[in-house]
Design a protein around this motif. Structure first.
Motif, short mmCIF file in Angstrom:
data_model
loop_
_atom_site.label_atom_id
_atom_site.label_comp_id
_atom_site.label_asym_id
_atom_site.label_seq_id
_atom_site.Cartn_x
_atom_site.Cartn_y
_atom_site.Cartn_z
N PHE A 1 0.91 -1.01 -0.02
CA PHE A 1 -0.02 -0.17 -0.11
C PHE A 1 0.85 1.05 0.00
O PHE A 1 1.91 1.36 0.76
N ARG A 2 0.58 2.12 -0.86
CA ARG A 2 1.16 3.32 -1.20
C ARG A 2 0.14 4.53 -1.01
O ARG A 2 -0.85 4.58 -1.87
N HIS A 3 0.62 5.63 -0.14
CA HIS A 3 -0.56 7.02 -0.22
C HIS A 3 -0.38 7.70 -1.45
O HIS A 3 0.60 7.65 -2.09
N PHE A 4 -1.69 8.08 -1.80
CA PHE A 4 -1.84 8.74 -2.96
C PHE A 4 -2.68 9.88 -2.69
O PHE A 4 -3.99 9.49 -2.79
N ILE A 5 -2.67 11.09 -2.67
CA ILE A 5 -3.47 12.08 -2.19
C ILE A 5 -2.97 13.25 -3.33
O ILE A 5 -1.95 13.72 -3.34
#
Length: 187
Positions: free
Chosen positions: A69-73
């Motif tokens: 899981f990688r953050h993407f905002i």
């Protein structure tokens, strides 16, 4: 899966710096770019959980699947609490509870205001002083930004985005089609 352009490739490969379940050299490595406030990301989270259950029941002795899981905002995000929720997940990770917080944030996606976030940390038994200090000093911002940058480098424009063994998945988000893409990628 469409493999025609360079933006279908995951350019920053999974490594020890990532948040992952399984082993990085598994037959199938799913890399998800997501945020905790996006309803579609929640659906993808539930879909990935179903796939993980399938693999663990079908192949209990084998390490077939790794989930990253990688953050993407997105800077123009319609999700004002997504950044804070990402910081909360990373503050929990600093105390060895990333995946527990990850699941809790998706389970309570409609309640991501500050008071709730502290309540979730408390439920997980985190050191609240350390947790709040991490948040107030924004100690995990660089890590979150690295995730976002790695997504941008690979052509991610919005969350959720999913890569199967380094190739972006662009078909329908349902169990049958995602499983078919996973099986195809494992051959």
């Amino acid at each position: 899966m469409n493999q025609n352009n360079q933006f279908d490739q995951l350019l920053v490969l999974p490594s020890q710096r990532d948040r992952y379940q399984g082993i990085l050299n598994a037959s199938i490595v799913l890399v998800e770019y997501g945020n905790y406030q996006c309803p579609q990301c929640r659906k993808v989270h539930q879909l990935i959980q179903k796939i993980q259950q399938h693999f663990s029941s079908e192949f209990p002795e084998e390490n077939w699947l790794c989930v990253v899981f990688r953050h993407f905002i997105d800077e123009h995000s319609a999700y004002p609490q997504a950044q804070k929720a990402a910081e909360v997940a990373e503050a929990a990770a600093a105390q060895g509870q990333f995946w527990q917080m990850h699941d809790m944030l998706f389970a309570h996606q409609e309640a991501l205001d500050d008071g709730y976030l502290v309540e979730y940390a408390n439920r997980l038994g985190l050191d609240i002083c350390e947790f709040l200090q991490d948040l107030s000093k924004q100690v995990h911002i660089d890590r979150i930004n690295q995730d976002i940058e790695s997504g941008l480098e690979s052509g991610v424009t919005t969350a959720p985005a999913l890569f199967i063994n380094g190739i972006q998945y662009r078909d329908r988000w349902n169990f049958e089609q995602l499983m078919a893409a996973i099986i195809a990628a494992s051959n």
